[in-house]
Design a protein around this motif. Structure first.
Motif, PDB file in Angstrom:
ATOM      1  N   UNK A 390     115.385 -90.292  17.764  1.00  0.00           N
ATOM      2  CA  UNK A 390     114.134 -89.781  17.195  1.00  0.00           C
ATOM      3  C   UNK A 390     114.415 -88.644  16.214  1.00  0.00           C
ATOM      4  N   UNK A 391     115.334 -87.748  16.611  1.00  0.00           N
ATOM      5  CA  UNK A 391     115.694 -86.636  15.731  1.00  0.00           C
ATOM      6  C   UNK A 391     116.416 -87.161  14.491  1.00  0.00           C
ATOM      7  N   UNK A 392     117.243 -88.176  14.677  1.00  0.00           N
ATOM      8  CA  UNK A 392     117.961 -88.780  13.557  1.00  0.00           C
ATOM      9  C   UNK A 392     116.972 -89.272  12.497  1.00  0.00           C
ATOM     10  N   UNK A 393     115.939 -89.983  12.921  1.00  0.00           N
ATOM     11  CA  UNK A 393     114.953 -90.491  11.958  1.00  0.00           C
ATOM     12  C   UNK A 393     114.235 -89.340  11.246  1.00  0.00           C
ATOM     13  N   UNK A 394     113.986 -88.259  11.982  1.00  0.00           N
ATOM     14  CA  UNK A 394     113.315 -87.104  11.382  1.00  0.00           C
ATOM     15  C   UNK A 394     114.194 -86.466  10.294  1.00  0.00           C
ATOM     16  N   UNK A 395     115.487 -86.361  10.571  1.00  0.00           N
ATOM     17  CA  UNK A 395     116.413 -85.786   9.589  1.00  0.00           C
ATOM     18  C   UNK A 395     116.507 -86.681   8.357  1.00  0.00           C
ATOM     19  N   UNK A 396     116.588 -87.990   8.574  1.00  0.00           N
ATOM     20  CA  UNK A 396     116.705 -88.918   7.447  1.00  0.00           C
ATOM     21  C   UNK A 396     115.500 -88.824   6.525  1.00  0.00           C
ATOM     22  N   UNK A 397     114.316 -88.577   7.102  1.00  0.00           N
ATOM     23  CA  UNK A 397     113.117 -88.445   6.266  1.00  0.00           C
ATOM     24  C   UNK A 397     113.200 -87.217   5.356  1.00  0.00           C
ATOM     25  N   UNK A 398     114.007 -86.208   5.757  1.00  0.00           N
ATOM     26  CA  UNK A 398     114.153 -85.009   4.944  1.00  0.00           C
ATOM     27  C   UNK A 398     115.147 -85.204   3.794  1.00  0.00           C
ATOM     28  N   UNK A 399     115.927 -86.286   3.852  1.00  0.00           N
ATOM     29  CA  UNK A 399     116.938 -86.553   2.815  1.00  0.00           C
ATOM     30  C   UNK A 399     116.807 -88.004   2.334  1.00  0.00           C
ATOM     31  N   UNK A 400     115.645 -88.375   1.810  1.00  0.00           N
ATOM     32  CA  UNK A 400     115.385 -89.794   1.512  1.00  0.00           C
ATOM     33  C   UNK A 400     116.253 -90.378   0.409  1.00  0.00           C
ATOM     34  N   UNK A 401     116.743 -89.552  -0.507  1.00  0.00           N
ATOM     35  CA  UNK A 401     117.460 -90.087  -1.658  1.00  0.00           C
ATOM     36  C   UNK A 401     118.946 -89.714  -1.669  1.00  0.00           C
ATOM     37  N   UNK A 402     119.423 -89.104  -0.598  1.00  0.00           N
ATOM     38  CA  UNK A 402     120.813 -88.639  -0.578  1.00  0.00           C
ATOM     39  C   UNK A 402     121.720 -89.644   0.138  1.00  0.00           C
ATOM     40  N   UNK A 403     122.971 -89.717  -0.341  1.00  0.00           N
ATOM     41  CA  UNK A 403     123.963 -90.575   0.289  1.00  0.00           C
ATOM     42  C   UNK A 403     124.316 -89.986   1.657  1.00  0.00           C
ATOM     43  N   UNK A 404     124.098 -90.768   2.718  1.00  0.00           N
ATOM     44  CA  UNK A 404     124.176 -90.235   4.073  1.00  0.00           C
ATOM     45  C   UNK A 404     125.132 -91.041   4.944  1.00  0.00           C
ATOM     46  N   UNK A 405     125.952 -90.306   5.703  1.00  0.00           N
ATOM     47  CA  UNK A 405     126.823 -90.912   6.710  1.00  0.00           C
ATOM     48  C   UNK A 405     126.340 -90.495   8.088  1.00  0.00           C
ATOM     49  N   UNK A 406     126.280 -91.453   8.999  1.00  0.00           N
ATOM     50  CA  UNK A 406     125.945 -91.182  10.400  1.00  0.00           C
ATOM     51  C   UNK A 406     127.171 -91.562  11.214  1.00  0.00           C
ATOM     52  N   UNK A 407     127.683 -90.639  12.041  1.00  0.00           N
ATOM     53  CA  UNK A 407     128.888 -90.928  12.812  1.00  0.00           C
ATOM     54  C   UNK A 407     128.633 -90.670  14.291  1.00  0.00           C
ATOM     55  N   UNK A 408     129.312 -91.444  15.132  1.00  0.00           N
ATOM     56  CA  UNK A 408     129.154 -91.314  16.577  1.00  0.00           C
ATOM     57  C   UNK A 408     130.461 -91.666  17.269  1.00  0.00           C
ATOM     58  N   UNK A 409     130.613 -91.162  18.483  1.00  0.00           N
ATOM     59  CA  UNK A 409     131.847 -91.373  19.239  1.00  0.00           C
ATOM     60  C   UNK A 409     131.849 -92.716  19.960  1.00  0.00           C
ATOM     61  N   UNK A 410     130.674 -93.149  20.425  1.00  0.00           N
ATOM     62  CA  UNK A 410     130.586 -94.361  21.243  1.00  0.00           C
ATOM     63  C   UNK A 410     130.005 -95.526  20.439  1.00  0.00           C
ATOM     64  N   UNK A 411     130.548 -96.715  20.678  1.00  0.00           N
ATOM     65  CA  UNK A 411     130.091 -97.902  19.949  1.00  0.00           C
ATOM     66  C   UNK A 411     128.624 -98.200  20.216  1.00  0.00           C
ATOM     67  N   UNK A 412     128.154 -97.911  21.421  1.00  0.00           N
ATOM     68  CA  UNK A 412     126.741 -98.138  21.748  1.00  0.00           C
ATOM     69  C   UNK A 412     125.847 -97.295  20.845  1.00  0.00           C
ATOM     70  N   UNK A 413     126.282 -96.063  20.586  1.00  0.00           N
ATOM     71  CA  UNK A 413     125.498 -95.180  19.722  1.00  0.00           C
ATOM     72  C   UNK A 413     125.521 -95.675  18.278  1.00  0.00           C
ATOM     73  N   UNK A 414     126.670 -96.170  17.839  1.00  0.00           N
ATOM     74  CA  UNK A 414     126.780 -96.711  16.482  1.00  0.00           C
ATOM     75  C   UNK A 414     125.825 -97.883  16.303  1.00  0.00           C
ATOM     76  N   UNK A 415     125.824 -98.804  17.274  1.00  0.00           N
ATOM     77  CA  UNK A 415     124.966 -99.985  17.184  1.00  0.00           C
ATOM     78  C   UNK A 415     123.488 -99.593  17.183  1.00  0.00           C
ATOM     79  N   UNK A 416     123.127 -98.628  18.057  1.00  0.00           N
ATOM     80  CA  UNK A 416     121.727 -98.213  18.143  1.00  0.00           C
ATOM     81  C   UNK A 416     121.274 -97.537  16.845  1.00  0.00           C
ATOM     82  N   UNK A 417     122.129 -96.684  16.282  1.00  0.00           N
ATOM     83  CA  UNK A 417     121.776 -96.015  15.031  1.00  0.00           C
ATOM     84  C   UNK A 417     121.639 -97.027  13.900  1.00  0.00           C
TER      85      UNK A 417
END
Length: 536
Positions: A390-417
């Protein structure tokens, strides 16, 4: 008139150091002298705790040895403590610095592969060490078998006696290679190359942030030495980047640069992964096969990630000049002494914020987002992840036009994101071709967002990324934090500051891990803000 001490140092408001009996030093954050004191202190002490009114530094042997190798004297270190200390440094700390720094250069390794000698002016010390190492003390010094060159240095560093390796290097044919006309190094890159090339040492480390062009430094070093070069990297993707840099920056024949493959004779410039050199097939070692060739220099990219297998087999590389490149020497497994003794001391480093002020790397805002637990509900992993998304989506809305990387330690988190953002994902299971295609599309602007697993930790060349959101990390690893924030450090023409977010769930060990990771960022001079998720 501003009061001064007997050496002419200003005392007005600068005294910000407090000394403790365990050789740790507290630095008062709000003091006017904080920035100068911290910058001087970081050359011979390691940041152990940050946040609050004080930062805590620990004077360590490796930091003292590296400072001595760079030419900093014990007297200069002690003068800094006197200048900024709220009281005189304890005699025990002064004596410790003098003793540890004094031991650097006390033992020297001389000769060549056929006749290595460990020498010192202290004959009694040599006698004791020869007995401890089960080696022979001769009139010229302790005879060291060539195959024990690395293990002897590592053992002596472990007991507090660093060895300055001045023994002759193995002979190597020169390579027809130089930097192309029109290739100009940045001032700090030029200084790093010069410091390593002119050093009398057989090996050394260059510490610079991701995005500052360490690959360029490695290529320029090989070109200046005109040496047969083995480059060892953490991944094939990074290896491909090295190959492209050699071809783009130097005049070397393209046929003389290759990626290592077992069974194929190495080229004058060969690039291999750590994994390829430590994988055993049919009882043989790829590392031993490659190192039979007469290299002039071995470059360890991301040297902090050297695996244990390379350490154990390092004896065969000790007669070859060695260059280690990394953003930070910190290892969470405590093996920094092995990197120091088997590769070399730090020969060049530059503060990240200094490079930022000069425009060589992008300015970055580091923001830790604290996510509160909802009510009295049991905090299951699924609920914690749902709150982060939920927080991730909120942050993304603040940077709608910027090149963004999302990183996570666990594969489950990567898939969910990936699912909730609709972005492409890259994991260790992604093929090389798939990764390269996605990286290329991101660079070209066709993709605005990528979700990555730990493959994002090292060497991913994505210069246009200006936002990185870290969902989770590896147990407070400062190495990982340095690598991940490095993904957004490359300067972006016409753009402002980059932003590095890390998501932390309160009431969990993530808070402890985040505090450990933030030490590195604060030590580099970054302002690290902690905000509540509901304030975004």
């Amino acid at each position: 008139m501003v009061p001064q001490d007997d050496k002419g140092f200003s005392l007005a408001g600068e005294r910000c150091l407090l000394f403790r009996n365990d050789h740790s030093i507290l630095v008062t954050v709000e003091s006017p002298g904080f920035d100068e004191a911290r910058e001087g202190l970081r050359h011979f002490a390691e940041l152990r705790q940050a946040g609050g009114a004080y930062h805590v530094y620990q004077v360590t042997d490796i930091a003292l040895w590296s400072a001595a190798a760079s030419g900093l004297s014990a007297g200069e270190m002690i003068d800094l403590l006197r200048r900024y200390g709220q009281h005189a440094p304890p005699p025990s700390l002064v004596a410790h610095i003098q003793q540890v720094v004094g031991r650097y250069g006390y033992l020297r390794l001389t000769g060549n592969a056929d006749a290595l000698r460990l020498v010192s002016d202290d004959r009694a010390l040599l006698s004791r060490l020869a007995s401890d190492l089960n080696l022979t003390l001769e009139p010229a010094g302790i005879a060291v078998p060539a195959e024990q060159r690395g293990s002897v240095k590592a053992r002596l560093a472990e007991i507090g006696y660093p060895v300055v390796d001045e023994a002759a290097l193995a002979l190597s044919p020169q390579v027809e290679m130089e930097l192309r006309q029109g290739v100009h190094l940045r001032p700090y890159q030029d200084a790093a190359v010069a410091r390593f090339v002119r050093s009398r040492l057989t090996g050394g480390l260059i510490l610079l942030p991701c995005g500052s062009g360490k690959t360029v430094i490695g290529v320029a070093t090989a070109a200046q030495l005109r040496a047969r070069t083995l480059v060892i990297t953490p991944s094939r993707t990074i290896g491909d980047q090295w190959q492209q840099h050699f071809l783009r920056l130097t005049t070397i024949d393209p046929e003389s640069v290759s990626i290592y493959r077992k069974g194929i004779s190495p080229a004058p410039v060969t690039i291999a992964t750590y994994q390829a050199l430590t994988t055993r097939n049919g009882g043989g070692s790829g590392l031993a096969e490659v190192l039979d060739h007469p290299w002039g220099v071995i470059i360890y990219d991301e040297v902090h990630s050297l695996p244990a297998d390379v350490f154990r087999q390092s004896a065969s590389v000790q007669s070859i000049r060695r260059l280690g490149l990394t953003a930070t020497l910190v290892r969470e497994d405590g093996r920094e002494r092995e990197v120091f003794s088997l590769v070399g001391p730090t020969v060049y480093s530059a503060p990240w914020r200094d490079l930022e002020r000069r425009g060589w790397i992008a300015p970055v805002d580091c923001i830790e987002v604290r996510i509160e637990r909802a009510g009295r509900q049991e905090l299951t992993p699924d609920r914690a992840l749902a709150a982060k998304l939920k927080v991730l989506k909120r942050i993304l809305r603040q940077h709608p036009h910027e090149q963004t990387l999302i990183v996570a330690h666990h594969l489950k988190e990567v898939a969910a994101a990936g699912r909730i953002t609709g972005a492409e994902t890259i994991t260790g299971e992604s093929s090389l071709e798939e990764r390269q295609a996605l990286y290329r599309n991101f660079k070209d602007g066709e993709l605005k967002c990528l979700v990555l697993s730990r493959v994002a930790n090292v060497g991913v060349d994505l210069p246009d990324a200006s936002v990185l959101i870290q969902i989770s990390g590896a147990f407070g690893s400062r190495q990982e934090e340095a690598q991940r924030v490095g993904r957004v450090l490359r300067p972006k023409p016409g753009q402002g500051r980059a932003t590095f977010y890390t998501l932390v769930t309160t009431g969990t060990r993530e808070v402890e891990f985040a505090a450990r990771r933030q030490r590195f960022l604060i030590d580099q001079g970054y302002r690290y803000r902690v905000v509540r998720s509901d304030s975004l």
